[in-house]
Enzyme design. Structure first.
Site, mmCIF file in Angstrom:
data_model
loop_
_atom_site.group_PDB
_atom_site.id
_atom_site.type_symbol
_atom_site.label_atom_id
_atom_site.label_comp_id
_atom_site.label_asym_id
_atom_site.label_seq_id
_atom_site.Cartn_x
_atom_site.Cartn_y
_atom_site.Cartn_z
ATOM 1 N N PRO A 2 0.832 -1.211 0.000
ATOM 2 C CA PRO A 2 0.000 0.000 0.000
ATOM 3 C C PRO A 2 0.867 1.262 0.000
ATOM 4 C CG PRO A 2 -0.837 -1.596 1.573
ATOM 5 C CD PRO A 2 0.488 -2.117 1.104
ATOM 6 N N GLU A 3 0.442 2.255 -0.769
ATOM 7 C CA GLU A 3 1.211 3.486 -0.892
ATOM 8 C C GLU A 3 0.527 4.622 -0.151
ATOM 9 O OE1 GLU A 3 3.042 4.074 -4.688
ATOM 10 O OE2 GLU A 3 2.761 1.980 -5.246
ATOM 11 N N LYS A 51 3.832 5.932 4.846
ATOM 12 C CA LYS A 51 3.144 4.646 4.872
ATOM 13 C C LYS A 51 2.839 4.188 6.305
ATOM 14 C CE LYS A 51 5.318 3.215 0.548
ATOM 15 N NZ LYS A 51 6.066 2.145 -0.160
ATOM 16 N N ARG A 247 12.145 -4.283 -5.336
ATOM 17 C CA ARG A 247 10.786 -3.943 -5.745
ATOM 18 C C ARG A 247 10.734 -3.876 -7.268
ATOM 19 N NH1 ARG A 247 10.276 -5.098 -1.281
ATOM 20 N NH2 ARG A 247 9.379 -3.944 0.475
#
Length: 263
Positions: A2-3, A51, A247
């Site tokens: 989640p950003e 975050k 990532r």
């Protein structure tokens, strides 16, 4: 993962459900954390920073959680089946007379004095979704470039100590919009182009917060093998950063080639 936009929307939902109410149920399934610290406290606000989620109380204590890759907070009516929190993946339960929040698969959980929040988040760069944050050359020089200007731009965008809130989606899409090759060293990119990259990420996230996650339009993120919306070239993916922090970064090898740069 989640950003920043997801965290901002989650914080807004939890704030709506809990701000001004007394916590009548606190179940923190985390080693070394005492439920009694928050039980009976009034929630003053729930905010996001990058975050991280911060649930602040009138007792002077803050619950900090981080969603990591798979975490989420879900709100249900107190007393409903959804509010039971019996799943083995539940790491936290907060409840008042009306609402119960269930924290699933949380990656971090701490309870600290509100005055000591900096111990947990003080190392982070500025929150890109801060309403007062202006993306300009000074921000780029001080935080994005900093003392590591040879870092590839994609990796710098993912580095929360530089600027907080950007993940793989907005790193990939902001670089695509601005036609920047993801592995170009920061020092090789004009400062005004770096300003544009950050401003684009900020704008895309703000739009998702204002209009909802359904407004997200993934330009290259998670579109491996599909045609580029600009030139038709197949989107490709490479890994940024070293294990275990790698990532995926998605990009168009034509629009964002090392030769084309930002021409």
């Amino acid at each position: 993962m989640p950003e920043g936009d997801v965290l901002r929307l989650t914080a807004a939902r939890l704030h709506q459900a809990f701000a001004g109410s007394t916590l009548t149920r606190v179940d923190l399934r985390w080693p070394g954390v005492d439920d009694a610290t928050l039980l009976g406290a009034v929630v003053t606000e729930v905010v996001a920073y990058g975050k991280h989620l911060l649930v602040r109380t009138d007792h002077g204590w803050t619950l900090r959680t981080h969603l990591r890759m798979e975490g989420s907070w879900r709100v249900a009516r107190t007393g409903s089946a959804q509010a039971r929190g019996r799943s083995p993946y539940v790491r936290a339960v907060l409840g008042n007379d009306t609402w119960t929040a269930i924290g699933h698969r949380l990656g971090m959980l701490d309870v600290v004095r509100t005055r000591d929040e900096h111990v947990l988040i003080g190392h982070l760069g500025p929150d890109l979704l801060d309403d007062d944050l202006v993306v300009d050359v000074d921000l780029v020089r001080e935080h994005l470039l900093g003392d590591r200007p040879q870092t590839p731009v994609a990796e710098a965008l993912l580095d929360q100590t530089r600027v907080a809130g950007i993940g793989t989606l907005y790193a990939s899409d902001s670089l695509f919009v601005t036609r920047v090759h993801p592995w170009t060293p920061l020092a090789a990119i004009p400062e005004d182009r770096l300003v544009l990259v950050l401003a684009t990420a900020q704008d895309l996230m703000r739009r998702a917060v204002a209009e909802g996650l359904g407004a997200r339009k993934k330009l290259v993120h998670a579109r491996t093998g599909r045609p580029c919306v600009r030139c038709g070239t197949a989107i490709t993916v490479r890994q940024a950063r070293r294990p275990p922090y790698e990532r995926p970064i998605f990009f168009c090898p034509q629009c964002q080639s090392e030769q084309a740069r930002w021409a």
